[in-house]
Structures are given as C-alpha cells and as structure tokens.
Scaffold this active site. Sequence first.
Site, mmCIF file in Angstrom:
data_model
loop_
_atom_site.group_PDB
_atom_site.id
_atom_site.type_symbol
_atom_site.label_atom_id
_atom_site.label_comp_id
_atom_site.label_asym_id
_atom_site.label_seq_id
_atom_site.Cartn_x
_atom_site.Cartn_y
_atom_site.Cartn_z
ATOM 1 N N GLU A 23 0.887 -1.174 0.000
ATOM 2 C CA GLU A 23 0.000 0.000 0.000
ATOM 3 C C GLU A 23 0.912 1.207 0.000
ATOM 4 O O GLU A 23 1.535 1.533 1.010
ATOM 5 C CB GLU A 23 -0.925 -0.022 1.228
ATOM 6 C CG GLU A 23 -2.160 0.855 1.056
ATOM 7 C CD GLU A 23 -2.023 2.246 1.632
ATOM 8 O OE1 GLU A 23 -0.982 2.904 1.379
ATOM 9 O OE2 GLU A 23 -2.924 2.700 2.331
ATOM 10 N N CYS A 27 -2.098 8.979 2.842
ATOM 11 C CA CYS A 27 -2.002 8.523 1.455
ATOM 12 C C CYS A 27 -3.311 8.715 0.705
ATOM 13 O O CYS A 27 -3.312 8.979 -0.492
ATOM 14 C CB CYS A 27 -1.592 7.050 1.416
ATOM 15 S SG CYS A 27 0.064 6.726 2.035
#
Length: 456
Positions: A227, A261
């Site tokens: 990720e 993010c």
Amino acid sequence: MLVVTNPRTGEKIREVEPADAGRVDAVLAAASEAQPLWGAMSFAERGEVLRSVAAYLREHADDLAPLMTEEMGKPITEAYGEVEKAAWCAEHYADNAEEYLAAQTLASDATHSYVQHLPLGTVLGILPWNAPFWLASRFASPALMAGNTCIMKHDPHVVGCAEAIQEVFEKAGAPDGVFQQLPIETDAVADVIRDGRVQAVSFTGSARGGAAVASVAGSQIKPAVLELGGSDPCIVLADADLDAASDVITLSRIINAGQSCIAAKRIIVEESVYEDVVERLRERMAALVMGDPREKSTDIGPLARDDLRQNLHRQVTETVDAGARCLLGGAIPEGPGYFYPATVLADVTEEMTAAHEETFGPVMVIMRAKDAGDALGIANRSEYGLAGSVWSTAERGEEIARQLKVGQVAVNGIVKTDPRLPSGGIKSSGYGRELGPHGIHEFVNAQQVWVGPKKG
C-alpha cells in the site's frame, strides 16, 4: 540508534537501541514456534484474543492516544479516534474471519472438491509513522485471525507507539510469539524478509520503499501486499452539492495535517463552477486552527519531521514559481516545531510539481477542467492509482468511478479505510488489498482439495 523527536518542539524525546542479531533471531524463532499452535486454534479461540485486544485499546486510550501526539504530532482528537478504529478492526475480524475464510465447494469430477484457506506462517509487517495504531491493527488483525503469526517492524520515529502496541497484545493475553514488534533500522529489513521463517510481507509506505521491498520479497518468491503513495484526484462537477463537497474535501485534505495517502490531493473542478469552489475551499481552509496537537481545538498539528516540511515547501514554491496562485499559506512559520500552515494553490496545471508529486501535508491543489471528460483525463494522468472521489449525481458519479484508474472510489463522500471494505491501489500505488474479505485472503494458502472416487 532509533531516535524519536517531538515534532511540536523539535526536541529529542526518546532513544532506543535497535535489535541486535541475537534479538532478531529470537523474535523470528518465537514467531515460527508459536505459529503451529496458533494456527491450530479455532476461530473462536483466536477471536477471543482479538476481542481482548480491542477491549484493552479502548480501556487504555488515555495512555495510548497521547503517544501518537507526542511522537508524530497527530492532533489529540484524531489520536483518540485512531485508537478506537484500531479496536474496531480487531473486533471486525474476530467476528467475521470464519465466514470470510469458509471453505468453498466447487463442482468437478470428484465426489467432493473444495478450496480451504490455510495460514501461510509468519507475516512481516513494515509500517510507516503516520497512523501507528491503525496501520498495526489493519495489518495484524486479518493475518492473525487467518492463523498466521505477526512480526511488526514499525517506523523508527514511533518506537514508543510500537512498544505500546506489543504491550497491548501481551496484556490482552496473546500467546508468546504470536505478535511481536521488531525495532530495527531500515537497512536491516532486507535480511529479515529473506529469512526462511518469514513467509509473507505487508508493506505500507512510499513507492520507492515499496519497490525495494517487492524486489527482495520477489527474489525469495514470497507474497507481498504493498500500500504505497497516492496523489488522489477529487473531481467536482457543476451538478454537485458544492457546500457538501467543500466541507468534505477540506476535512479529507487536513486529517493528520494532510499526512495521509488517501487524502484528496488534486481537486479537479469543472470550469463553470471553478471560481466558486476555489473560494469555498479557501474560506474553509482559512478557518482552520494550526497549533499545539495536545489541544482539542487544534485542527492542524505539526508535520512529523522537518525534512518532510522542507520537501513540502519545495513543492509549494516550485508550483507557485511555475504560475499557480497561492491564495493562503505557503510560508514556513517562525518558531519551534515542524508546523506548516493550511495552504491553497489555485490554477495548478498537470506539469507543475504539486500536481505530479505526492504532497504530504495541508496543501490543497486545485485544478481547472473544461468538463467531466477533461476532469477524468487529468485524474488518470498520474503515476499513482490509490483512491479517488467524485462529486456529482450518484448515477453520474458511479459511471465516472468505473473509468477512474484507482483502487478505491468515493462518490459524494470521503475516501476512507473501513475494516468491512477492501482498500488498496494500482499503478505506483501498489498491489494487493487490505481489509474486508479480500484483505484476509492475501495471506492464506487457498488449497484445492479433490476427494475421490472420481464420478463416472
């Protein structure tokens, strides 16, 4: 030496000696030895441990939340929310893992044929600093409920949080070796990945770091979930509820001082409502309070490190020099700590720094699009593909979602991670999925079983 600096003051607050070779070996051995017994437990037995973890997190939130505020500057109200979310994740997998991993019967020429989902062994989680408790739970809860043991290599800037997370599992009654934290420096990680007692890797962090982890894991033929970074597009079309959109976009952009993010990073607005949306966003960003993250009234705390602040300021400066309008912020404040103000950049175009690099801080980048098609093109012309959002009618938003090259889309809402739903990216934002039923399937052996005799 692992050194922790308080980003509010810039002062060193903690030093921890990294694990030596003997300790690393002991952690790996304990995880390997514990896994067969842990994997043989029933889902109910493993779930009891995870529920105890959730209860301990909630009961000790007053001790745990301030650690995040101290070590990485998370505003205290957000820190309490993160502890609760980590507890929720543990509970979710305790409640749902058995259903997620139920054997699947598949018709064949066998008397009975099916797929069962078995643990892989020990999973190494390599985690960043920006959500210390949530990311630990997101990594460990599904992996543990699948019967794996977990080793957590946390970021060296949150070693206090890492120690506290291990203590949570110990106090909650997790068997020895089932969950351990490993305080090592970055250059020691590759050898741990290569160790035969590690069967899989989960990494959250930068695209550069993810590429390095993937290279090592791939060389050992070990599965990995990555990720990575994001430059998430948020498309605002003329038929959107502009007030609702502006409220949510502002919140998304400044959670954790913008160090997320999946924050909305490129706000792509249809031309006919562009100036209207720009002003709404400027007003909302201007109303935010930057200050001491220990105070409940604070909206924006400091960035986690000064090098992150300097890089963010470089991105802002280069973008303004290239022709963007800076409507708010854009200057490093005087005084101690690593603060950066809420900043609004308008008229940003695709070739500008803040549009093609990930901005990790409270900087709102607003871009103009001629229409929906143009907005979609701008959104997709990025190396990243983590998440995105669309503000329009629900029907139109869903149509655009199918065309967005990202792993997760919110239509008329905020992009977030939810234990019930899978999350992850494509392109330079990584591969694999975390959370939901998809996340727990990443670290299991989907074993096919064929039982004879063969049907005639």
